[in-house]
Design a protein around this motif. Sequence first.
Motif, PDB file in Angstrom:
ATOM      1  N   ASN A  28       0.667  -0.992   0.418  1.00  0.00           N
ATOM      2  CA  ASN A  28      -0.725   0.268  -0.131  1.00  0.00           C
ATOM      3  C   ASN A  28       0.987   1.153  -0.141  1.00  0.00           C
ATOM      4  OD1 ASN A  28       0.905   1.245   3.286  1.00  0.00           O
ATOM      5  ND2 ASN A  28      -0.914  -0.705   3.486  1.00  0.00           N
ATOM      6  N   SER A  29       0.268   2.295  -0.278  1.00  0.00           N
ATOM      7  CA  SER A  29       1.000   3.569  -0.288  1.00  0.00           C
ATOM      8  C   SER A  29       0.582   4.583   1.192  1.00  0.00           C
ATOM      9  CB  SER A  29       0.690   4.604  -1.452  1.00  0.00           C
ATOM     10  OG  SER A  29      -0.538   4.228  -1.269  1.00  0.00           O
ATOM     11  N   GLN A  30       0.507   3.876   2.275  1.00  0.00           N
ATOM     12  CA  GLN A  30       0.699   4.824   3.693  1.00  0.00           C
ATOM     13  C   GLN A  30       1.803   4.672   3.822  1.00  0.00           C
ATOM     14  OE1 GLN A  30      -2.081   2.142   5.869  1.00  0.00           O
ATOM     15  NE2 GLN A  30      -3.614   2.464   5.086  1.00  0.00           N
ATOM     16  N   LEU A  31       1.637   6.376   4.692  1.00  0.00           N
ATOM     17  CA  LEU A  31       2.793   7.152   5.199  1.00  0.00           C
ATOM     18  C   LEU A  31       3.651   6.232   6.135  1.00  0.00           C
ATOM     19  CD1 LEU A  31       5.230   9.401   5.282  1.00  0.00           C
ATOM     20  CD2 LEU A  31       3.444  10.374   6.742  1.00  0.00           C
TER      21      LEU A  31
ATOM     22  N   GLU B 223       4.928  17.309   0.421  1.00  0.00           N
ATOM     23  CA  GLU B 223       5.867  17.561   1.993  1.00  0.00           C
ATOM     24  C   GLU B 223       4.089  17.954   2.528  1.00  0.00           C
ATOM     25  OE1 GLU B 223       8.349  18.171   0.310  1.00  0.00           O
ATOM     26  OE2 GLU B 223       9.858  17.344   0.751  1.00  0.00           O
ATOM     27  N   ASP B 224       3.743  19.529   2.065  1.00  0.00           N
ATOM     28  CA  ASP B 224       2.552  20.283   2.571  1.00  0.00           C
ATOM     29  C   ASP B 224       1.543  19.720   2.609  1.00  0.00           C
ATOM     30  OD1 ASP B 224       2.485  20.596  -0.165  1.00  0.00           O
ATOM     31  OD2 ASP B 224       2.483  23.001   0.561  1.00  0.00           O
ATOM     32  N   SER B 225       1.709  18.447   1.490  1.00  0.00           N
ATOM     33  CA  SER B 225       0.077  17.762   1.310  1.00  0.00           C
ATOM     34  C   SER B 225      -0.573  16.533   1.508  1.00  0.00           C
ATOM     35  CB  SER B 225      -0.094  18.300  -0.591  1.00  0.00           C
ATOM     36  OG  SER B 225       0.661  17.131  -0.897  1.00  0.00           O
ATOM     37  N   CYS B 226       0.827  15.571   2.366  1.00  0.00           N
ATOM     38  CA  CYS B 226       0.767  14.798   2.001  1.00  0.00           C
ATOM     39  C   CYS B 226       1.731  14.554   3.501  1.00  0.00           C
ATOM     40  CB  CYS B 226       1.866  13.624   1.624  1.00  0.00           C
ATOM     41  SG  CYS B 226       1.198  13.556  -0.346  1.00  0.00           S
ATOM     42  N   PHE B 227       2.009  14.820   4.197  1.00  0.00           N
ATOM     43  CA  PHE B 227       3.586  14.877   5.543  1.00  0.00           C
ATOM     44  C   PHE B 227       2.313  16.032   7.028  1.00  0.00           C
ATOM     45  CE2 PHE B 227       5.383  13.234   2.175  1.00  0.00           C
ATOM     46  CZ  PHE B 227       6.379  11.726   2.775  1.00  0.00           C
TER      47      PHE B 227
ATOM     48  N   THR C 252       8.857  15.222  10.284  1.00  0.00           N
ATOM     49  CA  THR C 252      10.557  14.681  11.427  1.00  0.00           C
ATOM     50  C   THR C 252      10.944  13.791  11.680  1.00  0.00           C
ATOM     51  OG1 THR C 252       9.775  16.304  12.710  1.00  0.00           O
ATOM     52  CG2 THR C 252      11.504  15.394  13.272  1.00  0.00           C
ATOM     53  N   THR C 253      10.288  13.057  11.568  1.00  0.00           N
ATOM     54  CA  THR C 253      10.436  11.209  11.185  1.00  0.00           C
ATOM     55  C   THR C 253      10.988  10.729  10.289  1.00  0.00           C
ATOM     56  OG1 THR C 253       8.447  10.806  12.695  1.00  0.00           O
ATOM     57  CG2 THR C 253       9.676   8.529  11.665  1.00  0.00           C
ATOM     58  N   ALA C 254      10.825  10.796   8.887  1.00  0.00           N
ATOM     59  CA  ALA C 254      11.613  11.213   7.682  1.00  0.00           C
ATOM     60  C   ALA C 254      12.431  11.542   7.606  1.00  0.00           C
ATOM     61  CB  ALA C 254      10.447  10.748   6.636  1.00  0.00           C
TER      62      ALA C 254
END
Length: 195
Positions: free
Chosen positions: A139-142, A169-173, A179-181
């Motif tokens: 799947n494409s989940q973060l 980043e501003d639309s998916c995270f 910070t984690t990534a």
Amino acid sequence: PLRLEAAKSSSGGVSKAPSANITPAGGYNPTDLYASTGYNFQALHNVAHCCNPNNYPGSSPPETTIAIFGVGGYAQNDLTTFANTFGLALNVQPESIGGATPACCNAETTLETEWAAAMSNSLGSSVNTSAIWVYEAANSQLGTFLSAINQITSEGKGRIFLTGWGCAEDSCFNSNSITTADNVFNTMAGIGWTM
């Protein structure tokens, strides 16, 4: 694992150039990028062991091994046809993320795998071609992406990371995810990964 050998020349030795120059209308093929008008790979291909300089048995060392993250698996038939068309050796292994079986076949994962193989190829033996580990997510989940990059880093099979997955980043995270990534990518950079 998939391993193909490049076509032999008429004299029995390994051909030092791809065996075909087939260009789709408006597109590029590996020989276009190998040419002096592209990246001029002749110097690399003049070295007998371009991607396994220390002759590690069975595969390339982590420093020349590529880890690709993709959502869904690659199309094996397409990969094989691409390699055969352009005289490429392959050293590709799939790896599922978290034990989940990914759907087949994702065009982006396939394309990334094909071009990574084309750009890191000895045009000879699969042992002397960069190994490519394709980390396939279901799947494409973060959370899956973060698990994948942690798995890739902890396994340490490669030192070159490639993915086409993601979005701005501003639309998916959210800020915690960024910070984690960022922490994981900083860890990868700190131990010598190219991303």
